[in-house]
Scaffold this motif. Structure first.
Motif, short mmCIF file in Angstrom:
data_model
loop_
_atom_site.label_atom_id
_atom_site.label_comp_id
_atom_site.label_asym_id
_atom_site.label_seq_id
_atom_site.Cartn_x
_atom_site.Cartn_y
_atom_site.Cartn_z
N HIS A 188 -2.88 -0.26 -6.37
CA HIS A 188 -4.26 0.34 -6.84
C HIS A 188 -5.52 -0.89 -6.41
CE1 HIS A 188 -1.74 2.68 -9.49
NE2 HIS A 188 -2.62 3.54 -8.85
N GLY A 189 -4.74 -1.98 -5.83
CA GLY A 189 -5.48 -3.22 -5.37
C GLY A 189 -4.60 -4.49 -4.86
N ALA A 205 -6.91 -3.22 4.48
CA ALA A 205 -6.95 -2.37 3.34
C ALA A 205 -8.18 -1.39 3.95
CB ALA A 205 -7.54 -3.24 2.18
N GLN A 250 -10.15 1.05 1.45
CA GLN A 250 -9.28 1.97 0.77
C GLN A 250 -8.89 1.94 -0.74
OE1 GLN A 250 -6.14 3.63 2.95
NE2 GLN A 250 -7.42 3.99 4.86
N LEU A 251 -8.88 0.24 -0.81
CA LEU A 251 -8.40 -0.20 -2.29
C LEU A 251 -9.13 -1.60 -2.54
CD1 LEU A 251 -5.82 -2.33 -1.48
CD2 LEU A 251 -4.71 -0.13 -1.84
N VAL A 311 0.89 -1.18 0.06
CA VAL A 311 -0.07 0.00 -0.01
C VAL A 311 0.83 1.22 0.01
CG1 VAL A 311 -1.75 1.43 1.35
CG2 VAL A 311 -2.03 -1.14 0.97
#
Length: 190
Positions: free
Chosen positions: A42-43, A72, A75-76, A37
């Motif tokens: 982005h994932g 996470a 957030q993604l 992160v």
């Protein structure tokens, strides 16, 4: 978080660190997620071939998704492999990883017994119909002994069963749809 359409950017497979006793090393897993992160991904893709999914118990699979989705924090997106030999077993995994926080599932063709392309299409359509989240076709012939032909993947995209696929080279590929099937989200560039 709503699953982003299109899914773009870097979505790495996340390794599942294990203890010497073969339990999920949650503190190490969370450090890895923090590192990814902080690097700007982005994932996150958990429970694929890199994530030891084939060697984890159902309890451990759920533990991985809960830990990563919790970290996470929406957030993604977290994509989780729901990989097994038969459609009913995959559907059990879909229910479990979705309850644990996955925002998309990544699914292989059925394996162990040889499978006709029509059976593969039926497999993906049944999973998509039952899944509360997008289903990404996982094309990894070295592990499941079936290559997903482009026509099959495009057909799944056309009927809304799968917005994209993950190829053996480790890249995500667009399914090529220009308009969604009724009641489905448009295809994403995966």
């Amino acid at each position: 978080m709503t699953f982003p359409v299109p899914l773009t950017g870097v979505v790495p497979p996340v390794c599942t660190p294990l203890t010497p006793e073969r339990e999920v090393d949650v503190p190490s897993l969370l450090r890895l997620v923090d590192h990814l992160v902080a690097g700007g991904v982005h994932g996150l893709f958990v429970l694929g071939s890199t994530s030891e999914a084939a060697f984890l118990t159902d309890r451990q699979r759920r533990q991985v998704v809960e830990a990563v989705a919790g970290r996470a924090g929406g957030q993604l997106p977290v994509l989780a492999g729901a990989i097994d030999m038969t459609t009913p077993r995959v559907l059990d995994h879909v229910r479990s990883v979705c309850a644990a926080g996955a925002e998309a599932v990544v699914v292989t063709a059925p394996f162990y017994a040889r499978t006709h392309p029509a059976e593969i299409v039926h497999h993906y359509r049944r999973i998509a119909a039952a899944s509360p989240v997008p289903v990404i076709a996982y094309d990894i012939p070295v592990a499941v002994h079936t290559k997903l032909p482009a026509e099959l993947v495009l057909g799944l995209a056309a009927d809304g069963s799968s917005p994209g696929s993950r190829t053996p080279a480790g890249t995500w590929r667009r399914s090529g749809r220009s308009s969604p099937a009724p009641g489905r989200t448009p295809a994403s560039a995966c």
